[in-house]
Design an enzyme around this catalytic site. Sequence first.
Site, PDB file in Angstrom:
ATOM      1  N   VAL A 150      57.942  46.756  33.699  1.00 48.99           N
ATOM      2  CA  VAL A 150      57.225  47.823  32.983  1.00 48.99           C
ATOM      3  C   VAL A 150      55.773  47.880  33.444  1.00 48.99           C
ATOM      4  O   VAL A 150      55.236  48.953  33.745  1.00 48.99           O
ATOM      5  CB  VAL A 150      57.307  47.599  31.460  1.00 48.99           C
ATOM      6  CG1 VAL A 150      56.408  48.594  30.723  1.00 48.99           C
ATOM      7  CG2 VAL A 150      58.746  47.737  30.983  1.00 48.99           C
TER       8      VAL A 150
ATOM      9  N   GLU B 265      39.407  41.282  40.881  1.00 45.31           N
ATOM     10  CA  GLU B 265      38.629  40.046  40.694  1.00 45.31           C
ATOM     11  C   GLU B 265      39.643  38.935  40.531  1.00 45.31           C
ATOM     12  O   GLU B 265      40.336  38.849  39.528  1.00 45.31           O
ATOM     13  CB  GLU B 265      37.720  40.178  39.464  1.00 45.31           C
ATOM     14  CG  GLU B 265      36.645  39.101  39.399  1.00 45.31           C
ATOM     15  CD  GLU B 265      37.085  37.893  38.607  1.00 45.31           C
ATOM     16  OE1 GLU B 265      37.426  36.876  39.256  1.00 45.31           O
ATOM     17  OE2 GLU B 265      37.084  37.954  37.377  1.00 45.31           O
TER      18      GLU B 265
ATOM     19  N   CYS C 153      37.913  31.309  36.467  1.00 48.18           N
ATOM     20  CA  CYS C 153      38.068  31.542  37.898  1.00 48.18           C
ATOM     21  C   CYS C 153      36.850  31.093  38.690  1.00 48.18           C
ATOM     22  O   CYS C 153      36.961  30.733  39.860  1.00 48.18           O
ATOM     23  CB  CYS C 153      38.360  33.012  38.161  1.00 48.18           C
ATOM     24  SG  CYS C 153      37.164  34.145  37.436  1.00 48.18           S
TER      25      CYS C 153
END
Length: 515
Positions: free
Chosen positions: A240, A279, A312
């Site tokens: 989806v 990102e 991150c």
Amino acid sequence: MSATEDSVDLTETSVDVGRRAAARAESRMLVDGELVESTSGATFDNVSPATGLLLGTTAAADAVDMSRAIAAARRAFDESDWSTHRELRKRCLAQLQSAIEAEKEDLREELIAEVGCPAMTTLSAQLDWPLAEALRYPAGLIDDFEWERTLDGGGLFGDRNVRTVVKEPVGVVAAITPSNFPIEVILNKLGPALATGNTVLLKPDPNTPWNATRLGRLVAEHTDIPPGVLNVVTTRSNDVAGVLGTDPRVDMISFTGSTAVGKLLMRQGADTMKRMFLELGGKSVAIVLDDANPAAILGAAIGVCVHAGQACAATTRMLVHRSLYDETVATVTAAFQGVPVGDPVRPETLVGPVISAAQKDRVLTAVERARADGAEITAGGGVVEGLPEHLAAGHYVQPTVIVGVDNNAAIAQEEVFGPVLIMMPFDDDDHAVRIANDSAYGLAGAVISRSTERGMNIARRIRTGSFGVNGGMFYGADAPFGGYKNSGVGRQCGIEGFQQYLETKTIGCRIPRQK
């Protein structure tokens, strides 16, 4: 319970906060201005990473729901005046800002409950920092930005030629957000995307859906944002969600998450030439020069443990000058063994759970692989033992220090996304730069030196999108953030992030010479 209160209820646990968050949660999606269940009536579970207990459920969109939301965003962009009505956009962003602030403490508890983030982190990047500026900064640019400029010159057959450069919104933006800092990323996507006149379909991470659905409710109940301008669609189905990468009605993908998924989105979006802002992951370095302040070294190392290392930009490779290496390893190892791990509700907790059982397994597998490859684990390396009974089913990993590896090892090259620090020695500044740049990633980094000039020289040589010198912080709604190489494409925040959501049109107009 509020992390900002002077007195904290010492009997509070994540079980209590989870119950309150569940009672206030919004389980519905926002589609075409309406709060709706999924067409099929299906839902998926929202589970506390701290306790392993079910918090509640959220609407599970199917292909029909996704298509309806995309159609609503397309129609709102093509047929409403949202893209051209700057005053409306500014007013709506101010309304959304006020609505979020009115529910700030409820949102704080919701983040602690579904993200598992320590309460202390909500005072900074998890909530307070982005709430202070992520919408306000781009809203302010609506008045200040140069939407048009004129280039006068280049006559045509003696007539005057005027060229007008116009900045226009890209169109329909699919904003796909992660679980580690969800509201921070969401607000820093919605702010510039809406301020520049785009319509948005927000697809949050299924592990942390409620902060996004809360925003959907606030938009529906407290703002004049027209139907379809912002849609919030929740699903656990990759099929989806994958429609966003292929549907020609979507003009741009704004994604924060893993490099593997980012590459997949680039491939999916190629056929329809979608604009991409990605990102992605990182394996950033903290370089400890031979003149480094010992206190600063320890601070940089412990920073990897914040929010269980789920950042991150975390500097998970610490490069230490050989003259300081043994001493630094001993100091950092001892510090990691004493880092406060536990219930994220507690104000002293630095390390809470990782987001899921699957992520815990990924972290532990990476550590065991490093051990099998000959690395030495000087601290941690396993699951956290001795936790209170209500945390026994939570997803906790020990703060871990790994040495005895070179930069070619998998643990030095691959993002782990857990409280895991590797430490390697280097001989001189040039050697440190070579190791730092020997990476597929280029998101962030840091250097520690008593010399600002030396630190800045190092910063300019590292191939990353952001860098800190002696604890300098690059974060802010006015500061572009993003990566080189496999860490992504484009920038979030700042003027660069604002322009990320704009197209450029040049119009040449021939003005006949007066007779």
